[in-house]
Structures are given as C-alpha cells and as structure tokens.
Design a protein around this motif. Structure first.
Motif, PDB file in Angstrom:
ATOM      1  N   THR A  96      34.144  76.126 -83.518  1.00  0.00           N
ATOM      2  CA  THR A  96      32.843  75.481 -83.483  1.00  0.00           C
ATOM      3  C   THR A  96      32.248  75.604 -82.081  1.00  0.00           C
ATOM      4  N   ASN A  97      30.970  75.299 -81.990  1.00  0.00           N
ATOM      5  CA  ASN A  97      30.318  75.333 -80.681  1.00  0.00           C
ATOM      6  C   ASN A  97      30.364  73.944 -80.044  1.00  0.00           C
ATOM      7  N   LEU A  98      29.864  73.822 -78.836  1.00  0.00           N
ATOM      8  CA  LEU A  98      29.945  72.556 -78.113  1.00  0.00           C
ATOM      9  C   LEU A  98      29.134  71.451 -78.778  1.00  0.00           C
ATOM     10  N   LEU A  99      28.016  71.810 -79.386  1.00  0.00           N
ATOM     11  CA  LEU A  99      27.207  70.797 -80.064  1.00  0.00           C
ATOM     12  C   LEU A  99      27.978  70.204 -81.240  1.00  0.00           C
ATOM     13  N   GLU A 100      28.600  71.051 -82.046  1.00  0.00           N
ATOM     14  CA  GLU A 100      29.377  70.549 -83.179  1.00  0.00           C
ATOM     15  C   GLU A 100      30.585  69.758 -82.700  1.00  0.00           C
ATOM     16  N   LEU A 101      31.204  70.169 -81.617  1.00  0.00           N
ATOM     17  CA  LEU A 101      32.328  69.425 -81.062  1.00  0.00           C
ATOM     18  C   LEU A 101      31.864  68.053 -80.566  1.00  0.00           C
ATOM     19  N   THR A 102      30.681  67.990 -79.982  1.00  0.00           N
ATOM     20  CA  THR A 102      30.108  66.711 -79.562  1.00  0.00           C
ATOM     21  C   THR A 102      29.903  65.804 -80.762  1.00  0.00           C
ATOM     22  N   ASN A 110      33.935  56.945 -84.857  1.00  0.00           N
ATOM     23  CA  ASN A 110      33.206  56.260 -85.937  1.00  0.00           C
ATOM     24  C   ASN A 110      31.842  55.762 -85.478  1.00  0.00           C
ATOM     25  N   LEU A 111      31.160  56.571 -84.702  1.00  0.00           N
ATOM     26  CA  LEU A 111      29.834  56.226 -84.222  1.00  0.00           C
ATOM     27  C   LEU A 111      28.807  57.145 -84.865  1.00  0.00           C
ATOM     28  N   PRO A 112      27.607  56.646 -85.089  1.00  0.00           N
ATOM     29  CA  PRO A 112      26.570  57.527 -85.624  1.00  0.00           C
ATOM     30  C   PRO A 112      26.192  58.588 -84.597  1.00  0.00           C
ATOM     31  N   VAL A 113      26.006  59.802 -85.066  1.00  0.00           N
ATOM     32  CA  VAL A 113      25.633  60.897 -84.170  1.00  0.00           C
ATOM     33  C   VAL A 113      24.152  60.740 -83.832  1.00  0.00           C
ATOM     34  N   PRO A 114      23.818  60.617 -82.542  1.00  0.00           N
ATOM     35  CA  PRO A 114      22.409  60.453 -82.173  1.00  0.00           C
ATOM     36  C   PRO A 114      21.615  61.733 -82.438  1.00  0.00           C
ATOM     37  N   GLU A 115      20.326  61.550 -82.660  1.00  0.00           N
ATOM     38  CA  GLU A 115      19.462  62.704 -82.919  1.00  0.00           C
ATOM     39  C   GLU A 115      19.394  63.640 -81.719  1.00  0.00           C
ATOM     40  N   ASP A 116      19.469  63.083 -80.526  1.00  0.00           N
ATOM     41  CA  ASP A 116      19.387  63.900 -79.317  1.00  0.00           C
ATOM     42  C   ASP A 116      20.783  64.226 -78.787  1.00  0.00           C
ATOM     43  N   CYS A 117      21.699  64.493 -79.702  1.00  0.00           N
ATOM     44  CA  CYS A 117      23.092  64.798 -79.352  1.00  0.00           C
ATOM     45  C   CYS A 117      23.161  66.010 -78.420  1.00  0.00           C
ATOM     46  N   PHE A 118      22.290  66.975 -78.606  1.00  0.00           N
ATOM     47  CA  PHE A 118      22.266  68.171 -77.762  1.00  0.00           C
ATOM     48  C   PHE A 118      22.039  67.793 -76.305  1.00  0.00           C
ATOM     49  N   ASN A 119      21.139  66.849 -76.067  1.00  0.00           N
ATOM     50  CA  ASN A 119      20.825  66.438 -74.697  1.00  0.00           C
ATOM     51  C   ASN A 119      22.021  65.797 -74.006  1.00  0.00           C
ATOM     52  N   SER A 120      22.913  65.186 -74.775  1.00  0.00           N
ATOM     53  CA  SER A 120      24.064  64.535 -74.150  1.00  0.00           C
ATOM     54  C   SER A 120      25.048  65.549 -73.566  1.00  0.00           C
ATOM     55  N   LEU A 121      24.945  66.805 -73.984  1.00  0.00           N
ATOM     56  CA  LEU A 121      25.813  67.832 -73.416  1.00  0.00           C
ATOM     57  C   LEU A 121      25.412  68.175 -71.985  1.00  0.00           C
TER      58      LEU A 121
END
Length: 190
Positions: A96-102, A110-121
């Motif tokens: 997988t890529n880093l976004l999917e790993l995030t 067990n946390l909801p994945v935020p919409e701006d998950c990409f930005n957290s990288l």
C-alpha cells in the motif's frame, strides 16, 4: 478497572486490529505495536512498563484513544501519525501507499479517518486547493491543470493532464478492442 489494565486492553485491541488489517499473526502484531507506537523494544518490555508507573513513557497517553478520545489527545495523535507511518512501514511488509497506511493507523486505533488524512502526512505542507487551467483543447476543457504545494518551505508545481487513450485500456473482448481502436486518437492533436 485500573488505568494500566485499560491501557493494556486498548493496546491488545490495537494489536488485534493490526493483525486483521495486515493479515499477520497476533504475536507479531503485539511486537510491532510495541515498537512502532509505544517505543518499546518488544511486547514484554511494554508489559513491564505498563505495570510500573515510573516507567510509563508519554506514548502510553495514546493508548487511551480507544476508550475515551478527547480533543487534546486526538490532536496529539494527528501530529504523531507521520512518525507512526514511518515506524510501522519499517516493520510491516505492506502492499500500500503512505496514504492507505495512514488510514490503516486510524483504523488500528479505532478512530474515524479524517477527510484531510492526506494533509496529516505532511505536517509542514501548504496545499492549495485551487487548480488553475493551463491549457484547454478544442475537444476537452481542463486538459492541463496546475497547482502548487509547499512542503518544508519548498514550492513544487503539480500538473494534472487529462489523457484519453482507450487503446491502452485492458480490454479482453476483441469487439471492445476494435471499438477502442476506432475511438482512440491517432495524432497528438486529436
């Protein structure tokens, strides 16, 4: 239930989630979680540190996320996610890529994945959401778009190019291949 027991329950849930998501053995997941998230050399060391209040490191604060996430802890988690991605990717063979790993790390906790998950990288990234049209062709608007992203103070230009090449699509049916050949452009200006 004591705090140490609740932390251990949450850590075990995280290991079970990792084992399920990555399809690895549970004992491997315990070792990986211990090292990647809690900075312990192995699971036995993690257990020892949980039992001794003087040995608890600040990483154990994140173990409470499964049971009672507050805004301060969630913000701390969000800031540490890039470190978790790096540490986890060094221990798990992943396809997988880093976004999917995030996203998987959020699932592990067990946390909801935020919409701006990409930005957290990219903690030091300034991402502009405005794409500018660079080139319009007579057949398609928005043929070439550009945007700028600034990572660690360095500005990069992103280009998005619209390409229509159906003759390269993975058709297996000869009839579909014939149709793709007919509608595919043969010249660069088509």
């Amino acid at each position: 239930m004591s705090t140490s027991n609740q932390l251990l329950v949450n850590i075990k849930k995280q290991a079970q989630n990792l084992a399920r998501i990555q399809e690895i053995k549970l004992n491997e997941a315990y070792e990986i979680i211990s090292w990647a998230f809690y900075h312990c050399p192995n699971y036995q060391d993690l257990l020892k540190r949980l039992q001794d209040p003087n040995q608890k490191v600040h990483w154990f604060e994140l173990a409470i996320l499964n049971s009672s996430p507050d805004n301060v802890t969630l913000e701390k988690f969000r800031n540490i996610v890039p470190t978790f991605v790096t540490r986890l990717s060094s221990r798990v063979q992943t396809n997988t890529n880093l976004l999917e790993l995030t996203e998987q790390i959020y699932q592990i906790f067990n946390l909801p994945v935020p919409e701006d998950c990409f930005n957290s990288l990219f903690l030091n990234a300034d991402i502009n959401s405005n794409w500018n049209v660079v080139l319009n062709s007579k057949h398609s608007s928005h043929t070439v778009l550009e945007n700028k992203i600034k990572i660690n103070g360095i500005c990069y230009k992103l280009l998005a190019i619209s390409v229509f090449m159906p003759n390269y699509w993975p058709f297996k049916d000869p009839h579909q291949i014939d149709i793709a050949g007919e509608i595919s452009p043969s010249m660069s200006n088509e």
